[in-house]
Write a protein that holds these residues in place. Structure first.
Motif, PDB file in Angstrom:
ATOM      1  N   ASN A   1      -4.331 -36.241  15.087  1.00 35.49           N
ATOM      2  CA  ASN A   1      -3.992 -35.491  13.878  1.00 35.49           C
ATOM      3  C   ASN A   1      -4.976 -34.362  13.620  1.00 35.49           C
ATOM      4  O   ASN A   1      -6.194 -34.545  13.737  1.00 35.49           O
ATOM      5  CB  ASN A   1      -4.034 -36.413  12.651  1.00 35.49           C
ATOM      6  CG  ASN A   1      -3.121 -37.605  12.799  1.00 35.49           C
ATOM      7  OD1 ASN A   1      -2.075 -37.510  13.421  1.00 35.49           O
ATOM      8  ND2 ASN A   1      -3.528 -38.724  12.222  1.00 35.49           N
TER       9      ASN A   1
ATOM     10  N   PHE B   1      -5.592 -30.941  10.727  1.00 35.21           N
ATOM     11  CA  PHE B   1      -5.193 -30.483   9.396  1.00 35.21           C
ATOM     12  C   PHE B   1      -5.870 -29.163   9.072  1.00 35.21           C
ATOM     13  O   PHE B   1      -7.005 -28.920   9.485  1.00 35.21           O
ATOM     14  CB  PHE B   1      -5.628 -31.502   8.326  1.00 35.21           C
ATOM     15  CG  PHE B   1      -5.142 -32.908   8.568  1.00 35.21           C
ATOM     16  CD1 PHE B   1      -5.804 -33.728   9.461  1.00 35.21           C
ATOM     17  CD2 PHE B   1      -4.035 -33.405   7.905  1.00 35.21           C
ATOM     18  CE1 PHE B   1      -5.363 -35.036   9.689  1.00 35.21           C
ATOM     19  CE2 PHE B   1      -3.592 -34.705   8.119  1.00 35.21           C
ATOM     20  CZ  PHE B   1      -4.252 -35.522   9.016  1.00 35.21           C
TER      21      PHE B   1
ATOM     22  N   LEU C   1      -3.775 -28.983   1.005  1.00 33.93           N
ATOM     23  CA  LEU C   1      -3.314 -29.054   2.384  1.00 33.93           C
ATOM     24  C   LEU C   1      -2.316 -27.936   2.673  1.00 33.93           C
ATOM     25  O   LEU C   1      -1.308 -27.787   1.977  1.00 33.93           O
ATOM     26  CB  LEU C   1      -2.672 -30.413   2.654  1.00 33.93           C
ATOM     27  CG  LEU C   1      -2.177 -30.658   4.069  1.00 33.93           C
ATOM     28  CD1 LEU C   1      -3.347 -30.713   5.055  1.00 33.93           C
ATOM     29  CD2 LEU C   1      -1.389 -31.974   4.118  1.00 33.93           C
TER      30      LEU C   1
ATOM     31  N   PHE D   1      -0.321 -29.576   8.680  1.00 30.90           N
ATOM     32  CA  PHE D   1      -0.951 -30.544   9.560  1.00 30.90           C
ATOM     33  C   PHE D   1      -0.094 -30.751  10.801  1.00 30.90           C
ATOM     34  O   PHE D   1       1.074 -30.372  10.851  1.00 30.90           O
ATOM     35  CB  PHE D   1      -1.268 -31.858   8.847  1.00 30.90           C
ATOM     36  CG  PHE D   1      -0.078 -32.629   8.348  1.00 30.90           C
ATOM     37  CD1 PHE D   1       0.499 -32.321   7.124  1.00 30.90           C
ATOM     38  CD2 PHE D   1       0.426 -33.692   9.075  1.00 30.90           C
ATOM     39  CE1 PHE D   1       1.575 -33.058   6.644  1.00 30.90           C
ATOM     40  CE2 PHE D   1       1.499 -34.437   8.597  1.00 30.90           C
ATOM     41  CZ  PHE D   1       2.080 -34.112   7.375  1.00 30.90           C
TER      42      PHE D   1
ATOM     43  N   TYR E   1       0.536 -33.792  13.963  1.00 34.78           N
ATOM     44  CA  TYR E   1       0.218 -35.133  14.433  1.00 34.78           C
ATOM     45  C   TYR E   1       0.419 -35.272  15.940  1.00 34.78           C
ATOM     46  O   TYR E   1       0.331 -36.364  16.493  1.00 34.78           O
ATOM     47  CB  TYR E   1       1.010 -36.195  13.669  1.00 34.78           C
ATOM     48  CG  TYR E   1       2.492 -35.967  13.627  1.00 34.78           C
ATOM     49  CD1 TYR E   1       3.067 -35.209  12.618  1.00 34.78           C
ATOM     50  CD2 TYR E   1       3.332 -36.504  14.594  1.00 34.78           C
ATOM     51  CE1 TYR E   1       4.429 -34.981  12.567  1.00 34.78           C
ATOM     52  CE2 TYR E   1       4.694 -36.288  14.557  1.00 34.78           C
ATOM     53  CZ  TYR E   1       5.244 -35.523  13.539  1.00 34.78           C
ATOM     54  OH  TYR E   1       6.580 -35.305  13.491  1.00 34.78           O
TER      55      TYR E   1
ATOM     56  N   GLU F   1       3.724 -29.924  10.487  1.00 41.54           N
ATOM     57  CA  GLU F   1       4.418 -30.233   9.243  1.00 41.54           C
ATOM     58  C   GLU F   1       3.780 -29.439   8.118  1.00 41.54           C
ATOM     59  O   GLU F   1       2.561 -29.249   8.101  1.00 41.54           O
ATOM     60  CB  GLU F   1       4.329 -31.731   8.927  1.00 41.54           C
ATOM     61  CG  GLU F   1       5.070 -32.586   9.921  1.00 41.54           C
ATOM     62  CD  GLU F   1       5.827 -33.730   9.270  1.00 41.54           C
ATOM     63  OE1 GLU F   1       6.319 -34.593  10.023  1.00 41.54           O
ATOM     64  OE2 GLU F   1       5.917 -33.774   8.042  1.00 41.54           O
TER      65      GLU F   1
ATOM     66  N   SER G   1      -4.760 -41.352  14.653  1.00 46.03           N
ATOM     67  CA  SER G   1      -3.632 -42.043  14.043  1.00 46.03           C
ATOM     68  C   SER G   1      -4.043 -43.478  13.766  1.00 46.03           C
ATOM     69  O   SER G   1      -4.778 -44.080  14.540  1.00 46.03           O
ATOM     70  CB  SER G   1      -2.433 -42.051  14.994  1.00 46.03           C
ATOM     71  OG  SER G   1      -1.828 -40.797  15.012  1.00 46.03           O
ATOM     72  N   GLY G   2      -3.571 -44.012  12.637  1.00 43.97           N
ATOM     73  CA  GLY G   2      -3.896 -45.395  12.301  1.00 43.97           C
ATOM     74  C   GLY G   2      -5.191 -45.541  11.564  1.00 43.97           C
ATOM     75  O   GLY G   2      -5.530 -46.604  11.086  1.00 43.97           O
ATOM     76  N   ARG G   3      -5.934 -44.464  11.455  1.00 45.60           N
ATOM     77  CA  ARG G   3      -7.163 -44.497  10.671  1.00 45.60           C
ATOM     78  C   ARG G   3      -7.220 -43.234   9.855  1.00 45.60           C
ATOM     79  O   ARG G   3      -7.007 -42.152  10.356  1.00 45.60           O
ATOM     80  CB  ARG G   3      -8.399 -44.568  11.587  1.00 45.60           C
ATOM     81  CG  ARG G   3      -8.794 -45.984  11.972  1.00 45.60           C
ATOM     82  CD  ARG G   3      -9.309 -46.742  10.787  1.00 45.60           C
ATOM     83  NE  ARG G   3      -9.787 -48.075  11.113  1.00 45.60           N
ATOM     84  CZ  ARG G   3      -9.212 -49.185  10.647  1.00 45.60           C
ATOM     85  NH1 ARG G   3      -8.149 -49.094   9.891  1.00 45.60           N
ATOM     86  NH2 ARG G   3      -9.726 -50.352  10.947  1.00 45.60           N
ATOM     87  N   GLY G   4      -7.506 -43.374   8.566  1.00 46.61           N
ATOM     88  CA  GLY G   4      -7.444 -42.195   7.707  1.00 46.61           C
ATOM     89  C   GLY G   4      -8.666 -41.326   7.738  1.00 46.61           C
ATOM     90  O   GLY G   4      -8.649 -40.230   7.208  1.00 46.61           O
ATOM     91  N   SER G   5      -9.759 -41.806   8.322  1.00 49.31           N
ATOM     92  CA  SER G   5     -11.015 -41.067   8.220  1.00 49.31           C
ATOM     93  C   SER G   5     -10.874 -39.688   8.834  1.00 49.31           C
ATOM     94  O   SER G   5     -10.708 -39.562  10.039  1.00 49.31           O
ATOM     95  CB  SER G   5     -12.135 -41.823   8.932  1.00 49.31           C
ATOM     96  OG  SER G   5     -12.241 -43.121   8.410  1.00 49.31           O
ATOM     97  N   LYS G   6     -10.946 -38.692   8.006  1.00 52.30           N
ATOM     98  CA  LYS G   6     -10.859 -37.321   8.482  1.00 52.30           C
ATOM     99  C   LYS G   6     -12.262 -36.760   8.647  1.00 52.30           C
ATOM    100  O   LYS G   6     -13.127 -36.967   7.809  1.00 52.30           O
ATOM    101  CB  LYS G   6     -10.113 -36.455   7.473  1.00 52.30           C
ATOM    102  CG  LYS G   6      -8.611 -36.651   7.525  1.00 52.30           C
ATOM    103  CD  LYS G   6      -7.920 -35.581   6.718  1.00 52.30           C
ATOM    104  CE  LYS G   6      -6.432 -35.720   6.811  1.00 52.30           C
ATOM    105  NZ  LYS G   6      -5.927 -36.966   6.262  1.00 52.30           N
ATOM    106  N   PHE G   7     -12.432 -36.016   9.721  1.00 50.31           N
ATOM    107  CA  PHE G   7     -13.694 -35.337   9.979  1.00 50.31           C
ATOM    108  C   PHE G   7     -13.447 -33.845   9.849  1.00 50.31           C
ATOM    109  O   PHE G   7     -12.527 -33.294  10.458  1.00 50.31           O
ATOM    110  CB  PHE G   7     -14.213 -35.707  11.367  1.00 50.31           C
ATOM    111  CG  PHE G   7     -14.543 -37.168  11.480  1.00 50.31           C
ATOM    112  CD1 PHE G   7     -13.577 -38.075  11.873  1.00 50.31           C
ATOM    113  CD2 PHE G   7     -15.812 -37.627  11.165  1.00 50.31           C
ATOM    114  CE1 PHE G   7     -13.869 -39.428  11.955  1.00 50.31           C
ATOM    115  CE2 PHE G   7     -16.108 -38.981  11.253  1.00 50.31           C
ATOM    116  CZ  PHE G   7     -15.140 -39.889  11.638  1.00 50.31           C
ATOM    117  N   PHE G   8     -14.279 -33.221   9.050  1.00 44.14           N
ATOM    118  CA  PHE G   8     -14.088 -31.813   8.740  1.00 44.14           C
ATOM    119  C   PHE G   8     -14.993 -30.922   9.576  1.00 44.14           C
ATOM    120  O   PHE G   8     -16.102 -31.301   9.959  1.00 44.14           O
ATOM    121  CB  PHE G   8     -14.382 -31.545   7.268  1.00 44.14           C
ATOM    122  CG  PHE G   8     -13.288 -31.982   6.339  1.00 44.14           C
ATOM    123  CD1 PHE G   8     -13.223 -33.292   5.891  1.00 44.14           C
ATOM    124  CD2 PHE G   8     -12.322 -31.083   5.917  1.00 44.14           C
ATOM    125  CE1 PHE G   8     -12.210 -33.696   5.036  1.00 44.14           C
ATOM    126  CE2 PHE G   8     -11.305 -31.480   5.065  1.00 44.14           C
ATOM    127  CZ  PHE G   8     -11.246 -32.785   4.622  1.00 44.14           C
TER     128      PHE G   8
END
Lengths: 112, 115
Positions: A31, A33, A45, A48, A50, A56, A96-103
Motif C-alpha cells: 500500500n 498513500f 488523503l 492511495f 494497494y 483509488e 496489507s493486513g497491518r495498518g502501521s503507515k510509515f511516512f
C-alpha cells in the motif's frame, strides 16, 4: 528500518505548471498513500494504491492524479498547479493486513 | 464521516513532568496508531496498537487501546525538551485488506516543553 523517500523537500512552481512528486519505499509494501497537510485541516488523503497499477481516490482527489508503475514507487501529479495546492505533501506506505503507515519526510510545495 | 477527537489541542509543560493525551471516536477502530511530527518533517510512527485493551510501551512512551475500541491514550513520562512536537493519533477501521487501509487522523496535540 522502513524508509520512505520523497524526491524533493521543497518545491516552488508557477500556476499552470505540471508538477510531479515522487515517492519511493524500500520495504516491499503493497500500500502507498498520498496526503496533504494544511494548518487547521490536518492530514487529508488524496489518493492511495494497494497494488501496482491500482489506484483509488481518497477524500480530496480533485486536481490530482497518480501513477504506480512499480511496487516501490508512487507518483503524485498536479496536472495544472494552482495556488490552492500550496501545501505539505506526505507520502506513506504500509503492508496489507497491518495498518502501521510509515511516512516520508514530506515535500513543501509552493505554487506562485 | 468518521472523526477523531484528540485532546488537548496543546500543552505547555515543564521538563520532567508527565504528559497525557487521548483520542476518542464514535466509531470502533481495529488499529490505533500514535505519531510524532516535528516541524518540516513527516510524522514518525511511535506506537501501534492492534488489540482492545493492549498496553504498549516505547521507552518513556506508553499507549493503550481502549476496551471499547473507541479510544486510545498516550502518556509520556518525565518529559524532556526533545519531546517537543505535534502528536497525532490515528485510527484504522479496516483490519485486513489493503484498500481499506486508510487512517482517520486526529488534529494533533502540540507539546511544548520548558527546560
Amino acid at each position: 528500518d522502513v524508509k520512505v523517500t520523497q524526491s524533493s523537500r521543497y518545491l516552488v512552481k508557477r500556476t499552470g505548471e505540471k508538477v510531479f512528486l515522487e515517492c519511493v519505499q524500500d520495504m516491499d509494501h503493497e500500500n502507498m498513500f498520498w496526503y496533504r497537510q494544511d494548518p487547521g485541516l490536518g492530514l487529508r488523503l488524496i489518493y492511495f494504491s494497494y497494488d501496482v497499477k491500482m489506484k483509488e481516490k481518497g477524500d480530496i482527489p480533485e486536481g490530482y492524479s497518480v501513477s504506480r508503475e512499480k511496487k516501490e514507487r508512487f507518483s503524485l501529479i498536479l496536472e495544472s498547479a494552482s495556488t490552492n495546492q500550496t501545501s505539505m505533501y506526505l507520502c506513506a506506505s504500509s503492508l496489507s493486513g497491518r495498518g502501521s503507515k510509515f511516512f516520508g519526510p514530506g515535500t513543501r510545495l509552493t505554487v506562485l | 464521516g468518521q472523526q477523531l477527537n484528540q485532546s488537548p489541542q496543546s500543552m505547555f509543560i515543564q521538563e520532567g513532568e508527565d504528559v497525557s493525551m487521548n483520542c476518542t471516536s464514535s466509531s470502533i477502530f481495529n488499529t490505533w496508531l500514535w505519531y510524532k511530527q516535528e516541524p518540516g518533517e513527516g510524522p514518525v510512527l511511535l506506537i501501534a496498537l492492534y488489540k482492545a485493551g493492549e498496553l504498549t510501551s516505547n521507552g518513556r512512551l506508553t499507549a493503550q487501546f481502549g476496551i471499547t475500541r473507541k479510544d486510545s491514550f498516550l502518556n509520556i513520562s518525565a518529559s524532556i525538551p526533545s519531546d517537543v512536537g505535534i502528536y497525532f493519533c490515528a485510527g484504522q477501521l479496516g483490519h485486513y485488506g489493503g484498500s481499506q487501509g486508510n487512517l482517520i487522523f486526529g488534529k494533533g496535540t502540540k507539546l511544548s516543553v520548558k527546560p
